[in-house]
Design a protein around this motif. Structure first.
Motif, PDB file in Angstrom:
ATOM      1  N   SER A  50       0.901  -1.277  -0.010  1.00  0.00           N
ATOM      2  CA  SER A  50      -0.033  -0.001   0.133  1.00  0.00           C
ATOM      3  C   SER A  50       0.816   1.335  -0.212  1.00  0.00           C
ATOM      4  O   SER A  50       2.247   1.211   0.417  1.00  0.00           O
ATOM      5  N   PRO A  51       0.070   2.438  -0.530  1.00  0.00           N
ATOM      6  CA  PRO A  51       0.943   3.720  -0.438  1.00  0.00           C
ATOM      7  C   PRO A  51       1.504   3.846   1.053  1.00  0.00           C
ATOM      8  O   PRO A  51       2.726   4.246   1.678  1.00  0.00           O
ATOM      9  N   GLN A  52       0.737   3.546   2.177  1.00  0.00           N
ATOM     10  CA  GLN A  52       1.304   3.681   3.715  1.00  0.00           C
ATOM     11  C   GLN A  52       2.425   2.894   3.860  1.00  0.00           C
ATOM     12  O   GLN A  52       3.409   3.218   4.467  1.00  0.00           O
ATOM     13  N   GLN A  53       2.386   1.598   3.448  1.00  0.00           N
ATOM     14  CA  GLN A  53       3.525   0.764   3.516  1.00  0.00           C
ATOM     15  C   GLN A  53       4.892   1.276   2.892  1.00  0.00           C
ATOM     16  O   GLN A  53       6.068   1.444   3.660  1.00  0.00           O
ATOM     17  N   TRP A 107       5.454   4.649   2.035  1.00  0.00           N
ATOM     18  CA  TRP A 107       5.732   5.861   2.746  1.00  0.00           C
ATOM     19  C   TRP A 107       6.600   5.534   3.930  1.00  0.00           C
ATOM     20  O   TRP A 107       7.352   6.204   4.191  1.00  0.00           O
ATOM     21  N   ASP A 108       6.170   4.814   4.757  1.00  0.00           N
ATOM     22  CA  ASP A 108       6.533   4.245   5.873  1.00  0.00           C
ATOM     23  C   ASP A 108       8.116   3.697   5.842  1.00  0.00           C
ATOM     24  O   ASP A 108       8.853   3.897   6.315  1.00  0.00           O
ATOM     25  N   ASP A 152       6.660  15.484   2.028  1.00  0.00           N
ATOM     26  CA  ASP A 152       6.257  16.276   3.176  1.00  0.00           C
ATOM     27  C   ASP A 152       6.702  17.504   3.161  1.00  0.00           C
ATOM     28  O   ASP A 152       6.362  18.301   4.116  1.00  0.00           O
ATOM     29  N   THR A 170      -2.351  15.624   3.900  1.00  0.00           N
ATOM     30  CA  THR A 170      -1.379  14.948   4.522  1.00  0.00           C
ATOM     31  C   THR A 170      -0.089  14.556   3.638  1.00  0.00           C
ATOM     32  O   THR A 170      -0.217  14.349   2.451  1.00  0.00           O
ATOM     33  N   LEU A 223       1.182  11.600   3.726  1.00  0.00           N
ATOM     34  CA  LEU A 223       0.662  10.297   2.965  1.00  0.00           C
ATOM     35  C   LEU A 223      -0.201  10.570   1.697  1.00  0.00           C
ATOM     36  O   LEU A 223       0.011   9.872   0.667  1.00  0.00           O
ATOM     37  N   ASP A 224      -1.173  11.374   1.893  1.00  0.00           N
ATOM     38  CA  ASP A 224      -1.911  11.750   0.474  1.00  0.00           C
ATOM     39  C   ASP A 224      -1.091  12.468  -0.614  1.00  0.00           C
ATOM     40  O   ASP A 224      -1.281  12.053  -1.873  1.00  0.00           O
ATOM     41  N   THR A 246       0.900   9.403  -1.963  1.00  0.00           N
ATOM     42  CA  THR A 246       0.043   8.370  -2.813  1.00  0.00           C
ATOM     43  C   THR A 246      -0.506   9.233  -4.189  1.00  0.00           C
ATOM     44  O   THR A 246      -0.308   8.748  -5.168  1.00  0.00           O
TER      45      THR A 246
END
Length: 261
Positions: free
Chosen positions: A153-156, A158-159, A232, A246, A248-249, A252
């Motif tokens: 995922s994008p969250q994964q 980005w992290d 960011d 955000t 993350l957005d 993404t």
């Protein structure tokens, strides 16, 4: 101080050999094709002792079996390291040690940290040689880019990128492909006012015109110019009209734009 050999395997895959002159230990990171690796070993007079795999994609592992056969014929028995999470889709019978995230192991009296960097794939790992500050990031963090999100995922992702971004600025980033020219063409569309990026685009253009490699790079350069590490920042957010979004957005959005680019 370890010695590093960087060379092409397949059309645009990079392979790496990491060699310790004192112990004579030599590690190969990912095995797209066995022939160029053997040729590079012969060029330097090195014997292969270790193989580190980053993820299961064919263009990073398909040369493993023939490479091990060639090693056996030479009397070499390299240890093969890979992610425990990927054992179900790797040639597990060829893997010597299954690695867990944040695990450490020793190579030539240096500590190697196994970093969990999902996104491109779920089981993707990176290897960070702590003392010499060398990162083998394969298709997670790339020169001016990051890997396409085939599984994660994008969250994964980005992290994962934030984890890698936290490493020392002078870390040498050894990524998996020669994608810098296309990454540069995209980066300038989402960070057009970045003077460091403009300078880097010029450098990449000149190098590729002479068929020169653009990797490895230093992490500080990636922090200053790679839009996927800069999601960011106000500069990137402003350029994509997401100044109040955000982090993350924004990441993404620019990953989606790169997919369509």
């Amino acid at each position: 101080m370890l010695e590093l050999a960087t060379f092409c395997a397949l059309k645009d895959n990079y392979a790496y050999l990491l060699h310790d002159p004192a112990s004579k230990a030599t590690a190969c990171i990912d095995v797209a094709d066995h022939a160029p690796i053997l040729a590079e070993l012969d060029k330097h007079g090195w014997a292969l002792t270790d193989i580190w795999l980053t993820h299961h994609h064919w263009d990073h592992i398909d040369g493993l079996a023939p490479l091990l056969d060639a090693c056996a014929a030479r009397g070499w028995t390299p240890a093969v390291m890979a992610a425990a999470a990927d054992m179900h889709r790797l040639p597990a019978h060829l893997v010597t040690k299954a690695l867990s995230p944040r695990e450490q192991f020793q190579f030539a009296n240096q500590t190697v940290e196994v970093m969990d960097v999902p996104g491109h794939t779920i089981g993707h790992i990176a290897y960070f040689v702590v003392q010499d500050k060398i990162l083998f990031s394969a298709d997670s963090l790339m020169a001016l880019g990051c890997g396409r999100l085939f599984e994660g995922s994008p969250q994964q992702m980005w992290d994962s990128l934030l984890t890698l971004r936290a490493l020392p600025d002078d870390t040498l980033v050894c990524s998996g492909h020669e994608y810098s020219a296309s990454n540069a063409a995209f980066a300038i569309t989402v960070d057009p006012e970045n003077s460091a990026l403009l300078k880097r685009v010029k450098d990449i253009t000149e190098k590729r015109a002479r068929d020169l490699p653009t990797v490895p790079t230093r992490l500080k350069l990636e922090k200053d110019t790679n839009p996927f590490l800069r999601a960011d920042t106000s500069g990137v957010k402003s350029a994509v009209n997401m100044i109040n979004a955000t982090d993350l957005d924004v990441f993404t959005e620019i990953r989606a734009r790169k997919d369509r680019f």
